[in-house]
Write an enzyme that holds these catalytic residues in place. Structure first.
Site, PDB file in Angstrom:
ATOM      1  CD  GLU A 138      84.613  23.014  27.390  1.00 13.44           C
ATOM      2  OE1 GLU A 138      84.229  21.933  27.839  1.00 13.44           O
ATOM      3  OE2 GLU A 138      84.550  24.067  28.031  1.00 13.44           O
ATOM      4  CD  GLU A 245      82.680  29.623  27.909  1.00 11.66           C
ATOM      5  OE1 GLU A 245      82.914  29.113  29.015  1.00 11.66           O
ATOM      6  OE2 GLU A 245      82.273  28.975  26.932  1.00 11.66           O
TER       7      GLU A 245
HETATM    8  C1  GLA Z   1      82.466  25.800  29.749  1.00  6.77           C
HETATM    9  C2  GLA Z   1      81.283  25.940  28.804  1.00  6.77           C
HETATM   10  C3  GLA Z   1      80.299  26.944  29.311  1.00  6.77           C
HETATM   11  C4  GLA Z   1      80.073  26.831  30.803  1.00  6.77           C
HETATM   12  C5  GLA Z   1      81.384  26.926  31.509  1.00  6.77           C
HETATM   13  C6  GLA Z   1      81.261  26.880  33.010  1.00  6.77           C
HETATM   14  O1  GLA Z   1      83.393  26.759  29.615  1.00  6.77           O
HETATM   15  O2  GLA Z   1      81.643  26.297  27.511  1.00  6.77           O
HETATM   16  O3  GLA Z   1      79.084  26.743  28.642  1.00  6.77           O
HETATM   17  O4  GLA Z   1      79.426  25.614  31.088  1.00  6.77           O
HETATM   18  O5  GLA Z   1      82.155  25.818  31.101  1.00  6.77           O
HETATM   19  O6  GLA Z   1      80.022  27.158  33.476  1.00  6.77           O
END
Ligand code: GLA
Length: 334
Positions: A138, A245
């Site tokens: 990120e 994710e």
């Molecule tokens: C981001 C992070 C994850 C997690 C999510 C929400 O996407 O990469 O590790 O913290 O947020 O929980």
């Protein structure tokens, strides 16, 4: 009645074995609460929080690996693959890293020494157990012309910290696949910024092997065309792709309702259709996609119960709160 031990329920990951691995994010609590479900349906796991900087390296001289080790042991004892998450992020990182003992900011050189030592220790510990790392998480901004998100990393080191992290990780485990990971990855503006960053890393010879599309999605967005365009654009770099994710929230971004204790019939139907469309699309690109990891395992536990509204229940997964397959499950395994 279906239940989690019912042998007539096919294994989720087996339905995709010609295409990609199916993963779940886990924590020490969910491997107890949902261990049986996870071991049956997923062939890869990611630690939800337990390998993040603040979790494993709370002070300069202390590493705390108990929970991370426990999760790696769970993967090994169930014959699952394991992804590592994450080495460089602006969140869940400890303050000591950026400061001298007197509180003044560290120099770039000092920050790089600490980063190298952290990456060496963590990546080498799990060499051979973890096959892929989200090295940098990120660093791209959602809006505006500036590609890079403001952070202590950027303040102290300038943009070079990104390449350094990949180089250190590659030195620590030359066999590990190294990923750049981000959210809103299918938004055209952000997609292009991610693409440009990774392209320039590759042009500099930085060892980046893949892009992680976090895929925190909802019933309504992003659109399938945007997802398709993102996959094609990232794949054009010749890199491996993973969804890292995945979840499908029942709520629109601006839907702040808090009164539901169960998903509505309409939500469940929309989710079935959405999951079916998503997995049809992902299968089309299975030459590029190696794994699809959900950010959780079943609806009883999801970070979305606390985001964006603390305590607001959400139902983003393929298994319900009793660990039974939802309609969405049957639509994707068919
Ligand atoms: C981001 C992070 C994850 C997690 C999510 C929400 O996407 O990469 O590790 O913290 O947020 O929980």
């Amino acid at each position: 009645m279906e239940n989690k031990t019912n042998s007539s329920v096919p294994k989720l990951y087996e339905a995709f074995k010609q295409s990609f691995d199916i993963g779940a994010a886990v924590n020490p609590h969910t491997i107890i609460q949902a261990g049986e479900l996870i071991a049956k349906h997923y062939n890869s796991i990611t630690a939800e929080n337990e390998m993040k900087f603040a979790s494993v390296h709370p002070t300069e001289d202390t590493y705390t690996f108990e929970q991370a080790d426990q999760i790696v042991a769970f993967a090994k004892s169930n014959g699952m693959k394991m992804r590592g998450h994450t080495l460089v992020w602006h969140n869940q990182t400890t303050e000591w890293l950026f400061q001298e003992a007197d509180g003044s900011p560290v120099s770039r050189e000092r920050l790089y020494e600490r980063l190298k030592s952290h990456i060496d220790t963590v990546v080498k510990r799990y060499k051979g157990d973890i096959y892929a790392w989200d090295v940098v998480n990120e660093v791209i901004t959602d809006e505006g012309a500036d590609p890079l998100r403001p952070s202590k990393w950027l303040d102290i080191a300038g943009p070079g910290f990104i390449a350094k992290a990949f180089e250190f990780a590659h030195e620590a485990d030359p066999k590990a696949q190294l990923f750049y990971n981000d959210y809103n990855e299918s938004n055209p503006m952000k997609r292009d910024k991610i693409y440009n960053l990774v392209k320039s890393l590759l042009e500099q010879g930085v060892p980046v092997h893949g892009i992680g599309l976090q895929a925190h999605w909802s019933l309504y967005s992003p659109g399938l065309d945007d997802i398709r365009a993102a996959i094609e654009k990232y794949a054009s770099l010749g890199l491996r792709l993973q969804l890292t994710e995945l979840d499908v929230s029942m709520f629109r971004h601006d839907d702040l309702r808090t009164d539901l204790v169960h998903p509505t019939e309409e939500m469940l139907e929309l989710q079935e259709k959405r999951y079916e469309q998503l997995f049809n699309l992902l299968r089309e690109y299975d030459k590029h996609i190696d794994a699809v990891t959900f950010w959780g395992a079943a609806d009883d536990y999801t970070w979305l119960n606390d985001f964006p509204i603390r305590g607001r229940k959400n139902w983003p997964m393929l298994f319900n709160e009793s660990h039974e397959p939802k309609g969405s499950f049957w639509r994707v395994v068919k």
